[in-house]
Design an enzyme around this catalytic site. Structure first.
Site, PDB file in Angstrom:
ATOM      1  N   GLY A  47      -0.160   4.636  -1.685  1.00 45.31           N
ATOM      2  CA  GLY A  47      -1.212   5.405  -1.019  1.00 45.31           C
ATOM      3  C   GLY A  47      -0.609   6.438  -0.074  1.00 45.31           C
ATOM      4  CG  PHE A  48      -2.259   9.862   3.103  1.00 49.36           C
ATOM      5  CD1 PHE A  48      -1.360  10.906   2.918  1.00 49.36           C
ATOM      6  CD2 PHE A  48      -3.047   9.858   4.249  1.00 49.36           C
ATOM      7  CE1 PHE A  48      -1.252  11.926   3.851  1.00 49.36           C
ATOM      8  CE2 PHE A  48      -2.953  10.868   5.183  1.00 49.36           C
ATOM      9  CZ  PHE A  48      -2.045  11.903   4.994  1.00 49.36           C
ATOM     10  CE  LYS A  89      -7.063  -0.769   8.836  1.00 50.50           C
ATOM     11  NZ  LYS A  89      -5.865  -1.086   8.018  1.00 50.50           N
ATOM     12  CB  THR A 135      -7.904   2.732  11.972  1.00 46.76           C
ATOM     13  OG1 THR A 135      -8.717   3.867  12.311  1.00 46.76           O
ATOM     14  CG2 THR A 135      -8.856   1.555  11.758  1.00 46.76           C
ATOM     15  CG  ASP A 136      -8.681   6.605  15.783  1.00 44.93           C
ATOM     16  OD1 ASP A 136      -9.140   6.305  14.665  1.00 44.93           O
ATOM     17  OD2 ASP A 136      -8.571   7.784  16.177  1.00 44.93           O
ATOM     18  CB  ALA A 185     -14.629   0.901  11.875  1.00 50.26           C
ATOM     19  N   GLY A 194       0.798  -1.220   0.000  1.00 46.87           N
ATOM     20  CA  GLY A 194       0.000   0.000   0.000  1.00 46.87           C
ATOM     21  C   GLY A 194       0.833   1.273   0.000  1.00 46.87           C
ATOM     22  N   GLY A 237     -26.524   7.190  11.833  1.00 49.65           N
ATOM     23  CA  GLY A 237     -26.237   6.496  13.093  1.00 49.65           C
ATOM     24  C   GLY A 237     -24.824   5.938  13.172  1.00 49.65           C
ATOM     25  CG  ASN A 297     -15.544  16.908  11.456  1.00 51.54           C
ATOM     26  OD1 ASN A 297     -14.424  16.485  11.709  1.00 51.54           O
ATOM     27  ND2 ASN A 297     -16.599  16.115  11.370  1.00 51.54           N
ATOM     28  CG  LEU A 337     -12.858  17.220   6.832  1.00 43.02           C
ATOM     29  CD1 LEU A 337     -14.292  17.559   6.499  1.00 43.02           C
ATOM     30  CD2 LEU A 337     -12.642  17.358   8.345  1.00 43.02           C
ATOM     31  CG  LEU A 382      -0.684   0.796  -8.758  1.00 39.00           C
ATOM     32  CD1 LEU A 382      -0.003   0.789 -10.131  1.00 39.00           C
ATOM     33  CD2 LEU A 382      -0.232   2.026  -7.969  1.00 39.00           C
TER      34      LEU A 382
HETATM   35  O1  DAU Z   1      -9.433   7.778  12.679  1.00 41.67           O
HETATM   36  C1  DAU Z   1      -8.704   7.132  11.684  1.00 41.67           C
HETATM   37  C2  DAU Z   1      -9.519   7.090  10.424  1.00 41.67           C
HETATM   38  O2  DAU Z   1      -9.625   8.422   9.958  1.00 41.67           O
HETATM   39  C3  DAU Z   1      -8.944   6.185   9.357  1.00 41.67           C
HETATM   40  O3  DAU Z   1      -8.957   4.870   9.817  1.00 41.67           O
HETATM   41  C4  DAU Z   1      -9.771   6.294   8.084  1.00 41.67           C
HETATM   42  O4  DAU Z   1      -9.193   5.537   7.061  1.00 41.67           O
HETATM   43  C5  DAU Z   1      -9.870   7.735   7.659  1.00 41.67           C
HETATM   44  O5  DAU Z   1     -10.718   7.841   6.547  1.00 41.67           O
HETATM   45  C6  DAU Z   1     -10.387   8.605   8.792  1.00 41.67           C
HETATM   46  O6  DAU Z   1     -11.781   8.327   9.051  1.00 41.67           O
HETATM   47  P1  DAU Z   1     -12.872   9.461   9.154  1.00 41.67           P
HETATM   48  O7  DAU Z   1     -14.161   8.904   8.718  1.00 41.67           O
HETATM   49  O8  DAU Z   1     -12.825  10.136  10.475  1.00 41.67           O
HETATM   50  O9  DAU Z   1     -12.283  10.510   8.053  1.00 41.67           O
HETATM   51  P2  DAU Z   1     -12.986  11.466   6.990  1.00 41.67           P
HETATM   52  O10 DAU Z   1     -11.934  12.389   6.503  1.00 41.67           O
HETATM   53  O11 DAU Z   1     -13.774  10.709   5.981  1.00 41.67           O
HETATM   54  O12 DAU Z   1     -14.014  12.301   7.874  1.00 41.67           O
HETATM   55  C7  DAU Z   1     -13.564  13.113   8.934  1.00 41.67           C
HETATM   56  C8  DAU Z   1     -14.767  13.814   9.526  1.00 41.67           C
HETATM   57  O13 DAU Z   1     -15.261  14.776   8.576  1.00 41.67           O
HETATM   58  C9  DAU Z   1     -15.931  12.907   9.834  1.00 41.67           C
HETATM   59  O14 DAU Z   1     -16.550  13.301  11.054  1.00 41.67           O
HETATM   60  C10 DAU Z   1     -16.888  13.114   8.679  1.00 41.67           C
HETATM   61  C11 DAU Z   1     -16.635  14.550   8.253  1.00 41.67           C
HETATM   62  N1  DAU Z   1     -16.814  14.812   6.809  1.00 41.67           N
HETATM   63  C12 DAU Z   1     -16.120  14.031   5.922  1.00 41.67           C
HETATM   64  C13 DAU Z   1     -16.275  14.228   4.558  1.00 41.67           C
HETATM   65  C14 DAU Z   1     -15.530  13.358   3.567  1.00 41.67           C
HETATM   66  C15 DAU Z   1     -17.640  15.859   6.379  1.00 41.67           C
HETATM   67  O15 DAU Z   1     -18.245  16.585   7.189  1.00 41.67           O
HETATM   68  N2  DAU Z   1     -17.794  16.028   5.024  1.00 41.67           N
HETATM   69  C16 DAU Z   1     -17.164  15.261   4.092  1.00 41.67           C
HETATM   70  O16 DAU Z   1     -17.374  15.467   2.869  1.00 41.67           O
END
Ligand code: DAU
Length: 341
Positions: free
Chosen positions: A10-11, A151, A123-124, A148, A7, A273, A246, A187, A35
């Site tokens: 990836g990031f 994982k 992951t947490d 989750a 991987g 939920g 956020n 995000l 990929l």
């Molecule tokens: O905590 C570790 C995890 O962090 C990793 O295991 C995951 O791979 C990684 O994707 C990330 O999970 P989240 O679901 O927390 O990340 P995400 O960036 O998708 O979302 C972060 C927060 O932002 C979450 O509360 C949802 C919100 N969000 C996300 C997106 C994509 C929004 O409000 N709008 C959005 O368009």
């Protein structure tokens, strides 16, 4: 050390390879990456000449066994994963396949070929949500999304492999990670790339969910410490106590892209939920037993990340213009919303 990093296109995997090449200059580094949509050769451009690359999936035992054998791999770090919660709400088959079954294949092959150490990057989110206090490594695993849960499957297989077969595997559980080269669906990079393009961004619900942010380089350093000093059978939390809602994070992104609040569109929470309210980890064990501590200051590095996206359009522009990417945004956020966003 002869290191296999899965991987790494990836990031977080790519940050880990950069760090590994710095910390162990003579190491032989092999990359295995499928990929898939979020893994790109462009992400590995700066270290491409220093690694051996194999395209393929971790759930292919013949390929994994072959790579370990011909490259005489002694250490394995598994970053290969389907990682986006929102995608797992649409279709979770690929998540179980890569994140759970893939770990089983990797562990079986590592064991069969006498690999000295494996790190399973978890992951947490395996802990679920916590209203107050912090998760320790002994907290129960209560995942709330299919991502989750898949994982957690890999995480628990690592534990069981050590108990049942003495496979020398260590687990790290990382927090929400940010920094350069993050695929623009999460995000921070999703919002940054949209804001830079003058498009609105979809904040779920009231934006009050709390995430604990860690820079990709610190996360990679935590995984490296686990590879060097982690005790087989143990798990280590790798977080940085930067708890922000956020909405707070988005305020900084607006500032850095010189956009105002009118660019934020609050939408009904698509995770409903299954949306974890808060993540928070106690990382004393990693600090004590691995001698690891995060070093990157959050506020400054978040702003630097915004600047990186502004200055590195060559990397993200092709990704957001890809048809499959547009289709995902369209199908997840809805046709009207996708246009309006
Ligand atoms: O905590 C570790 C995890 O962090 C990793 O295991 C995951 O791979 C990684 O994707 C990330 O999970 P989240 O679901 O927390 O990340 P995400 O960036 O998708 O979302 C972060 C927060 O932002 C979450 O509360 C949802 C919100 N969000 C996300 C997106 C994509 C929004 O409000 N709008 C959005 O368009």
């Amino acid at each position: 050390m002869r290191l296999l990093v899965t991987g790494a296109a990836g990031f977080i995997g790519s940050h880990f390879v950069r760090l590994a090449l710095e910390r162990a200059p003579g190491a032989h580094v092999v990359v295995l990456d499928a990929l898939r949509y979020s893994g790109h050769l462009s992400t590995m451009q700066d270290f491409w000449e220093q690694v051996r690359f194999y395209p393929g999936v971790v759930q292919d035992p013949t390929l994994v066994g072959h790579v370990i054998e011909v490259e005489k791999v002694t250490h394995v770090v598994n970053f290969a994963a389907e990682s986006h919660n929102d995608r797992s709400l649409q279709d979770n088959g690929a998540f179980v396949h890569t994140n759970t079954f893939g770990v089983q294949v990797l562990l079986d092959q590592a064991r069969r070929h006498g690999v000295e150490k494996v790190v399973q990057v978890s992951t947490d989110e395996v802990y679920g949500s916590i209203a107050e206090g912090d998760f320790t490594e002994d907290s129960p695993l209560r995942p709330n999304t299919p991502y989750a849960a898949s994982k957690a499957g890999g995480d628990l297989l690592a534990r069981a492999h050590h108990v049942a077969f003495r496979t020398p595997v260590v687990v790290t559980r990382g927090g929400n990670t940010y920094g350069p080269f993050q695929y623009p669906e999460k995000l921070i990079p999703f919002f940054l790339t949209r804001l830079l393009d003058g498009k609105k961004v979809p904040l779920y619900g009231d934006g009050g969910q709390v995430r604990e942010w860690i820079h990709a380089r610190d996360h990679a350093a935590g995984v490296w410490a686990a590879l060097e000093r982690g005790a087989p059978g143990e798990a280590y939390n790798v977080g940085d106590a930067n708890e922000r809602t956020n909405a707070e994070v988005v305020r900084v992104l607006l500032e850095e892209t010189e956009r105002d609040e009118s660019f934020v569109k609050r939408i009904p929470d698509p995770r409903a939920g299954a949306h974890d309210q808060r993540y928070s980890m106690d990382c004393a064990k990693a600090r004590r037993d691995l001698g690891w501590a995060p070093e990157v200051p959050f506020e400054t590095a978040l702003r630097e990340t915004a600047r990186w996206y502004r200055e590195n359009e060559w990397w993200w522009r092709p990704l957001v213009e890809d048809d499959a990417y547009r289709q995902f945004v369209h199908s997840f956020y809805g046709p009207t919303l996708a246009e309006d966003l």
